[in-house]
Design a protein around this motif. Structure first.
Motif, PDB file in Angstrom:
ATOM      1  N   VAL A 156      10.793  83.301   9.608  1.00  0.00           N
ATOM      2  CA  VAL A 156      11.945  82.931  10.431  1.00  0.00           C
ATOM      3  C   VAL A 156      11.511  82.015  11.571  1.00  0.00           C
ATOM      4  O   VAL A 156      12.334  81.310  12.157  1.00  0.00           O
ATOM      5  CB  VAL A 156      12.647  84.179  11.004  1.00  0.00           C
ATOM      6  N   ASP A 157      10.220  82.020  11.895  1.00  0.00           N
ATOM      7  CA  ASP A 157       9.693  81.203  12.984  1.00  0.00           C
ATOM      8  C   ASP A 157       9.036  79.936  12.449  1.00  0.00           C
ATOM      9  O   ASP A 157       8.117  80.005  11.623  1.00  0.00           O
ATOM     10  CB  ASP A 157       8.677  81.984  13.813  1.00  0.00           C
ATOM     11  N   VAL A 158       9.505  78.789  12.935  1.00  0.00           N
ATOM     12  CA  VAL A 158       8.914  77.496  12.585  1.00  0.00           C
ATOM     13  C   VAL A 158       8.117  77.007  13.779  1.00  0.00           C
ATOM     14  O   VAL A 158       8.637  76.935  14.895  1.00  0.00           O
ATOM     15  CB  VAL A 158      10.005  76.472  12.225  1.00  0.00           C
ATOM     16  N   LYS A 159       6.840  76.700  13.564  1.00  0.00           N
ATOM     17  CA  LYS A 159       5.961  76.251  14.639  1.00  0.00           C
ATOM     18  C   LYS A 159       5.924  74.723  14.673  1.00  0.00           C
ATOM     19  O   LYS A 159       5.681  74.085  13.654  1.00  0.00           O
ATOM     20  CB  LYS A 159       4.544  76.795  14.436  1.00  0.00           C
ATOM     21  N   LEU A 160       6.132  74.154  15.870  1.00  0.00           N
ATOM     22  CA  LEU A 160       6.188  72.704  16.015  1.00  0.00           C
ATOM     23  C   LEU A 160       5.375  72.246  17.223  1.00  0.00           C
ATOM     24  O   LEU A 160       5.319  72.936  18.236  1.00  0.00           O
ATOM     25  CB  LEU A 160       7.641  72.240  16.194  1.00  0.00           C
ATOM     26  N   SER A 161       4.795  71.072  17.109  1.00  0.00           N
ATOM     27  CA  SER A 161       4.067  70.478  18.225  1.00  0.00           C
ATOM     28  C   SER A 161       5.046  69.709  19.111  1.00  0.00           C
ATOM     29  O   SER A 161       6.230  69.559  18.771  1.00  0.00           O
ATOM     30  CB  SER A 161       2.990  69.531  17.697  1.00  0.00           C
ATOM     31  N   ALA A 162       4.572  69.211  20.225  1.00  0.00           N
ATOM     32  CA  ALA A 162       5.422  68.438  21.123  1.00  0.00           C
ATOM     33  C   ALA A 162       5.870  67.155  20.441  1.00  0.00           C
ATOM     34  O   ALA A 162       5.141  66.551  19.661  1.00  0.00           O
ATOM     35  CB  ALA A 162       4.656  68.113  22.406  1.00  0.00           C
ATOM     36  N   GLY A 163       7.105  66.738  20.715  1.00  0.00           N
ATOM     37  CA  GLY A 163       7.623  65.503  20.141  1.00  0.00           C
ATOM     38  C   GLY A 163       8.996  65.676  19.529  1.00  0.00           C
ATOM     39  O   GLY A 163       9.687  66.679  19.754  1.00  0.00           O
ATOM     40  N   GLU A 164       9.410  64.685  18.736  1.00  0.00           N
ATOM     41  CA  GLU A 164      10.717  64.712  18.080  1.00  0.00           C
ATOM     42  C   GLU A 164      10.594  65.394  16.716  1.00  0.00           C
ATOM     43  O   GLU A 164       9.606  65.213  16.010  1.00  0.00           O
ATOM     44  CB  GLU A 164      11.250  63.288  17.919  1.00  0.00           C
ATOM     45  N   HIS A 165      11.646  66.139  16.363  1.00  0.00           N
ATOM     46  CA  HIS A 165      11.619  66.889  15.106  1.00  0.00           C
ATOM     47  C   HIS A 165      13.001  66.913  14.460  1.00  0.00           C
ATOM     48  O   HIS A 165      14.019  66.680  15.117  1.00  0.00           O
ATOM     49  CB  HIS A 165      11.133  68.318  15.350  1.00  0.00           C
TER      50      HIS A 165
END
Length: 206
Positions: free
Chosen positions: A37-46
């Motif tokens: 359920v958790d999506v991990k993302l780095s800084a920036g546009e997504h």
């Protein structure tokens, strides 16, 4: 202490919790295979593509409720915990009523503050929906993640910003579909004589 701070900064990431019964299908133009359920993302546009897939079946009946895919475009500093303001849907009628508008907002998990995001629903497709290619649909709409767009003056822009663009680096998804869209663009801008010459050339390539 300085080393610890640097390591913590490098490892910082944003968590986006996708509320059930939504499932994640695309993350930044790529298929999302995990069932977390958790999506991990780095800084920036997504860009995320999620789809409502509710199961409200009982021992008396089978009640499967699904909605059109939602596309979420947003920017993060890489140190946030985000989720959506999905209301509690106790049964199939409530779920169907919600899906008539399917209004969701991206919010901060702790403060509940609404985060700026562009959220829209993919156009509905008629008939049995098996194996839809959401990335291909986004490319056809010109709304894929970091997709180059050809402007009326012939310039190319990405994310609304015009200027020199490295198409090889900017295109995300099916490059053949991108080429097709560019061919269509130049064909539509050509005069009748040029179109006829191009059609003749195409025939000779068969």
């Amino acid at each position: 202490m300085l080393t610890l701070f640097i390591c913590t900064s490098v490892l910082a990431e944003t968590t986006v919790t996708i509320p059930r019964p939504y499932a994640t299908y695309l993350v930044d133009g790529k298929s999302y295979k995990a069932n977390d359920v958790d999506v991990k993302l780095s800084a920036g546009e997504h860009q995320l593509v999620i789809c409502f897939e509710g199961n409200y079946s009982t021992h008396r009946s089978i009640e499967l409720v699904s909605g059109e895919p939602l596309v979420i475009n947003f920017k993060t500093d890489g140190q946030e915990h985000l989720t959506f303001d999905l209301p509690l849907l106790r049964d199939a009628p409530q779920a169907r009523a919600f899906l008539k508008t399917q209004k969701l907002q991206l919010i901060d998990h702790n403060s509940k503050a609404v985060k700026t995001a562009d959220i829209f629903e993919l156009p509905k497709k008629e008939g049995l929906q098996i194996g839809r290619d959401y990335q291909e649909e986004l490319l056809a709409l010109g709304k894929a993640f970091q997709q180059p767009v050809i402007n009326d003056d012939g310039s190319v822009s990405v994310n609304g910003k015009s200027g020199p663009v490295n198409l090889k680096d900017a295109v995300s998804g099916d490059k053949n579909l991108q080429s097709l869209e560019m061919l269509k663009y130049w064909y539509n801008r050509a005069d009748p004589q040029a179109r006829k010459a191009f059609q003749h050339w195409i025939i000779t390539q068969q």
